[in-house]
Write an enzyme that holds these catalytic residues in place. Structure first.
Site, PDB file in Angstrom:
ATOM      1  CG  ASP A 110      -1.948   1.094   1.194  1.00  0.00           C
ATOM      2  OD1 ASP A 110      -2.044   1.796   0.174  1.00  0.00           O
ATOM      3  OD2 ASP A 110      -2.660   1.260   2.192  1.00  0.00           O
TER       4      ASP A 110
ATOM      5  CG  ASP B 153      -2.627   5.393  -4.402  1.00  0.00           C
ATOM      6  OD1 ASP B 153      -1.731   4.918  -3.666  1.00  0.00           O
ATOM      7  OD2 ASP B 153      -3.793   4.970  -4.406  1.00  0.00           O
TER       8      ASP B 153
END
Length: 429
Positions: A108, A311
């Site tokens: 992540d 991201d």
């Protein structure tokens, strides 16, 4: 993330490892597995590619809510979806302890803490593999309340034995709490070479619950914050990491690079400043100045402040609503195909076309770097002979998502504060 413990994903740099880890000059590379890949335990062979894409889009909307809730000053105004803690797109295998115990976790870039479920467990969600048992590891050590890593937690307390207790909660009422500890992390690099990383701070979760899937055993934070894996390794990897994401639906693994192997250079490489913001150190911001489609140019505001997050865990690319509307108009004017409807009623600009639809190049013009996206990066197939533009509007936050990043090697140089892009075939890297 929710009120009791605001999780500030990726932050600044190293503080904990007392001595640099001994890695060879070439650095190392590990595999990233897309959660919808046949290599993933999340993979359901009875689902179609379109079912998986529909779910990826839903995760993407959840993901932006998660990032908004974790970003200082951002307010959720327009994307309606539950905030899920494991909405990231990629998995990675690490091993904890001595002897090493394999753990498959969400990789992540939108969070910092590395954590896994540990025994003994007061209350844990169902997990397909056994819990990590620290009593069976010769290298496990609890960290004290006075340790530097403990001071970096957004919420911590001191247990009776002076160990550091952590607690994180998420917007959907999922949570993890336990002891902050130090342990040897082992990763398998290219050629099956094992890379041992001693004294990595991680959360040993003894009380975890909510919407976590049984297929995953925790999270590996790759953000910018001091507790992320990237930050803890920084002195040994020269504060450099990179990734290369294969196109959605391919069976090949994507890759995550550390150290010298993360340097992105050579023909076609462009770079742009990496911008960090106080209170949102976990996230990597870029300055997106304009978007070009053919002769049409769409300007964006506040680029000098860092107006878009890059991201790897978000599927779609989210743009300010006004720029998004202008982009759809420009694409529609440039594409001569029959329009179609997204079966999920989520994406707005769709056409009747096969997977390899020919569309004009779309250029994201960052500060100092023009990144040219092809059809692979701009359209996704959502049904048989239906493709849709992989963009949505959001006035809460702009995010440069992973569809747009496919088949680019993207390198982060945290010393020189640069992000570099090089178009490539990631399956061959």
């Amino acid at each position: 993330m929710a009120a009791s413990a605001l999780l500030l994903p990726i932050a600044t740099f190293f503080f904990f490892l007392n001595l640099p880890i001994s890695l060879d000059a070439a650095g190392f590379r590990v595999d990233l597995i897309h959660r919808d890949s046949p290599k993933s335990p999340f993979y359901n062979p009875s689902e179609s590619l379109f079912d998986r894409m529909s779910r990826a889009i839903r995760r993407s909307n959840s993901r932006i809510n998660y990032i908004v809730s974790s970003t200082s000053g951002a307010t959720l105004t327009d994307v309606s979806s539950t905030v899920l803690p494991d909405s990231g797109s990629y998995l990675m295998t690490i091993s904890l302890g001595t002897p090493p115990v394999k753990i498959l976790a969400i990789a992540d870039t939108g969070s910092d803490l590395i954590w896994t479920q540990c025994s003994p467990c007061e209350s844990c969600y169902k997990q397909d593999v056994p819990l990590f048992d620290p009593s069976k590891s010769s290298t496990y050590r609890d960290l004290s309340c006075s340790s530097d890593p403990c001071s970096e937690l957004p919420e911590s307390s001191c247990a009776r034995n002076n160990s550091c207790s952590y607690s994180y909660s998420y917007g959907d009422q999922s949570y993890t709490s336990g002891v902050l500890a130090a342990e040897t992390v082992t990763m398998t690099s290219s050629g099956s070479r094992s890379v041992k990383l001693p004294k990595i701070a991680f959360g040993c979760g003894h009380n975890n619950g909510g919407t976590f899937s049984s297929h995953g055993a925790g999270l590996v934070g790759l953000g910018g914050g001091p507790l992320s894996l990237v930050s803890q390794l920084s002195p040994s990897i020269d504060k450099k990491f990179a990734y290369c994401l294969v196109p959605y639906g391919q069976n090949d693994s994507s890759h995550l690079y550390f150290g010298d192997s993360a340097v992105v250079s050579g023909k076609g490489t462009v770079s742009t400043p990496l911008i960090t913001k106080s209170g949102s150190e976990t996230f990597f911001f870029l300055a997106l100045e304009k978007i070009s489609v053919g002769e049409t140019s769409i300007s964006l505001s506040n680029s000098e402040e860092g107006n878009i997050i890059i991201d790897s865990g978000t599927t779609l690319t989210y743009l300010p609503t006004e720029a998004y509307r202008s982009l759809l108009s420009a694409l529609n004017s440039a594409i001569d195909l029959p329009q179609a409807r997204d079966p999920s009623n989520t994406l707005e600009l769709c056409y009747e076309a096969g997977k390899n639809v020919k569309v004009p190049n779309l250029t994201l013009v960052f500060d100092g770097a023009a990144v040219v996206l092809g059809s692979l990066n701009t359209f996704i197939q959502v049904a048989e002979n239906v493709v849709c533009a992989a963009f949505l509007g959001s006035d809460s936050l702009a995010i440069f998502g992973n569809v747009a990043q496919q088949n680019f090697k993207i390198g982060y140089d945290l010393i020189n504060k640069k992000v570099a892009f090089q178009k490539t075939v990631c399956a061959n890297q």
